[in-house]
Design a protein around this motif. Structure first.
Motif, mmCIF file in Angstrom:
data_model
loop_
_atom_site.group_PDB
_atom_site.id
_atom_site.type_symbol
_atom_site.label_atom_id
_atom_site.label_comp_id
_atom_site.label_asym_id
_atom_site.label_seq_id
_atom_site.Cartn_x
_atom_site.Cartn_y
_atom_site.Cartn_z
ATOM 1 N N ALA A 42 0.853 -1.188 0.000
ATOM 2 C CA ALA A 42 0.000 0.000 0.000
ATOM 3 C C ALA A 42 0.883 1.229 0.000
ATOM 4 C CB ALA A 42 -0.924 0.022 1.224
ATOM 5 N N GLU A 44 0.007 5.594 0.506
ATOM 6 C CA GLU A 44 -1.025 6.619 0.613
ATOM 7 C C GLU A 44 -0.447 7.936 1.117
ATOM 8 O OE1 GLU A 44 -3.990 6.294 -0.456
ATOM 9 O OE2 GLU A 44 -4.019 4.135 -0.768
ATOM 10 N N SER A 81 3.408 3.958 3.683
ATOM 11 C CA SER A 81 3.424 2.776 2.826
ATOM 12 C C SER A 81 3.432 1.554 3.725
ATOM 13 C CB SER A 81 4.657 2.756 1.926
ATOM 14 O OG SER A 81 4.741 3.922 1.142
ATOM 15 N N ASN A 125 -6.643 -3.715 2.634
ATOM 16 C CA ASN A 125 -5.658 -2.915 1.915
ATOM 17 C C ASN A 125 -6.129 -1.474 1.871
ATOM 18 O OD1 ASN A 125 -3.905 -1.668 0.141
ATOM 19 N ND2 ASN A 125 -3.995 -3.280 -1.404
ATOM 20 N N SER A 127 -5.180 0.901 0.159
ATOM 21 C CA SER A 127 -5.140 1.477 -1.185
ATOM 22 C C SER A 127 -6.283 0.991 -2.074
ATOM 23 C CB SER A 127 -3.792 1.154 -1.851
ATOM 24 O OG SER A 127 -2.733 1.749 -1.134
#
Length: 254
Positions: A42, A44, A81, A125, A127
């Motif tokens: 992930a 973000e 992340s 997740n 993301s």
């Protein structure tokens, strides 16, 4: 092992400055190998704290909110992340290659092992973007007890597990993870692109994160309502920070 890579905030991230084309390209090149190996789980960015809220609870579990921005810029989270690495040493080695284009070579990164000290499994997740609805991260702030890797016991963990399952099955709770204490963490600070590694534990307990959830809902009022019903391990003593996540199209306009 899974690690949370936290990019700390700075003046630009708190001002909502969009990443340059050079930074986007450099970061893309940097993560390509990890992504190709399936070890980037992930990634973000968080909108500035001026758009966020902090939440405490009054008796009866009524949320009391305080609007951002928040003063502790260097301790705020600007992005994160989730990566797979064989060890903390491997995670640190990867972070040492952080692009110098970020923060003019002055970025500060915190590396935290993912895993609830009580053994509650993480899920989902952050993301995941299958809906136009906004996504919000709810960060449970640390305290002296969580910094001992406190295990809240089977009763509380059971209620949390059931609430996680129900929210995930309902489709609005898309991820949730606990974190071990900062004594297991590392910080990598950069000066003109040169990395220095610092060992935990870290002193600013109230600004650290003990766990987080990501919700995909219509708006922040829905997030606040969820916090009033979720069985946080600290109960009415829980302290939370809510921030909206950037969408890729916000960061890279067509």
């Amino acid at each position: 092992m899974q690690f949370l890579i936290v990019r700390k905030a700075d003046h630009d991230s708190e001002a909502g400055v969009m990443p340059s084309r050079e930074l986007i390209d450099a970061m893309g090149d940097y993560i390509d190998t990890l992504a190709a190996e399936g070890r980037l789980l992930a990634g973000e960015g968080l909108k500035p704290s001026s758009t966020g809220l902090r939440v405490t609870f009054a008796p009866g579990r009524k949320a009391v909110t305080v609007d951002g921005p928040f003063a502790e810029t260097k301790e705020l989270v600007a992005g994160f992340s989730i990566i797979e690495a064989d060890s903390m040493e491997d995670a640190v080695a990867w972070v040492k290659g952080w692009p110098a284009e970020d923060a003019n070579g002055q970025a500060e990164i915190e590396i935290r092992p993912i895993g609830c000290p009580g053994g509650l499994s993480g899920f989902g997740n952050p993301s995941e973007e299958e809906s136009p609805k906004p996504r919000y991260i709810v960060m449970l702030k640390a305290n002296e007890r969580s910094e001992t890797d406190w295990n809240p016991g089977p009763e509380i963990l059971g209620r949390m597990s059931e609430a996680n399952r129900a929210g995930h099955e309902a489709g609005f709770l898309i991820a949730g993870h606990g974190l071990s204490s900062s004594r297991h963490a590392k910080r990598v600070t950069f000066s003109q692109g040169k990395a220095t590694v610092l060992d935990g534990p870290f002193a600013e307990i109230k600004e650290m994160v003990a766990g987080f959830w990501v919700l995909r809902v219509d708006g922040i009022d829905d997030v606040i309502a969820w916090t009033e019903s979720f069985p946080f391990p600290d109960g009415d003593d829980a302290r939370l920070e809510i921030r909206e996540l950037w969408r890729m199209e916000d960061l890279i306009p067509a």
